[in-house]
Design an enzyme around this catalytic site. Structure first.
Site, PDB file in Angstrom:
ATOM      1  N   CYS A   1      -1.645   5.314  -2.046  1.00 54.52           N
ATOM      2  CA  CYS A   1      -0.800   6.266  -1.308  1.00 54.52           C
ATOM      3  C   CYS A   1       0.635   6.259  -1.834  1.00 54.52           C
ATOM      4  CB  CYS A   1      -0.840   5.890   0.179  1.00 54.52           C
ATOM      5  SG  CYS A   1       0.356   6.739   1.219  1.00 54.52           S
TER       6      CYS A   1
ATOM      7  N   CYS B   1       3.321   5.614   0.849  1.00 52.69           N
ATOM      8  CA  CYS B   1       3.254   4.202   1.253  1.00 52.69           C
ATOM      9  C   CYS B   1       4.023   3.339   0.258  1.00 52.69           C
ATOM     10  CB  CYS B   1       1.804   3.731   1.325  1.00 52.69           C
ATOM     11  SG  CYS B   1       0.784   4.620   2.515  1.00 52.69           S
TER      12      CYS B   1
END
Length: 150
Positions: free
Chosen positions: A71, A74
């Site tokens: 991600c 993230c």
């Protein structure tokens, strides 16, 4: 030659003992701690024993980052959380849960998008925040909600 092998083995064992830091020690030094299911049950909420009620097992406020290695957002937030973990060491615990590795926890909390943050005050009241937050948003959450400063 036997003595050399013995010393080499002994050095490897000593190095592994010294390098392995427990999760509690990581938290005490202001690091973001990776949680697995067993850790979550012991430190955050034992949902198996208390299926109907969220009972916080921790003693101080915490932020749990539900993330994935792949991600992009993230990865963008990760250094912010590491920095805040050091800054608020002893006041707020910082954890992260990999949704790919801990699917049961992700499902339990109905994680639909990542990053998602489970924010729990010291009195055990959980709240959620979603999306890559800037540092200022985390500081505001910590100061106003978790530490109750105004």
């Amino acid at each position: 030659m036997k003595i050399f092998r013995y010393l080499l083995l002994l050095a490897a064992v000593m190095l592994s003992i010294n390098c392995s830091t427990s999760e509690k020690e990581k938290e005490a030094t202001g690091e973001v701690v990776v949680l697995k299911k067993a850790d979550f049950l012991a430190r955050i909420c034992n949902y198996e024993a208390n299926a109907d009620t969220f009972i916080y097992e921790g003693s101080k406020a915490c932020i749990i980052d539900f993330y994935a290695d792949w991600c992009g957002p993230c990865k963008k937030v990760e250094p912010i959380l590491k920095e805040l973990a050091k800054e608020y060491k002893g006041k707020v615990s910082f954890y992260k849960i990999n949704v790919d590795d801990e699917r049961e926890l992700a499902t339990l909390f109905r994680i639909q998008s990542i990053p998602t943050y489970l924010v729990i005050s010291a009195d055990g009241v959980p709240q959620f925040a979603q999306g890559a937050q800037p540092r200022e948003s985390f500081v505001q959450i910590i100061e106003e909600y978790l530490l109750k400063k105004k």
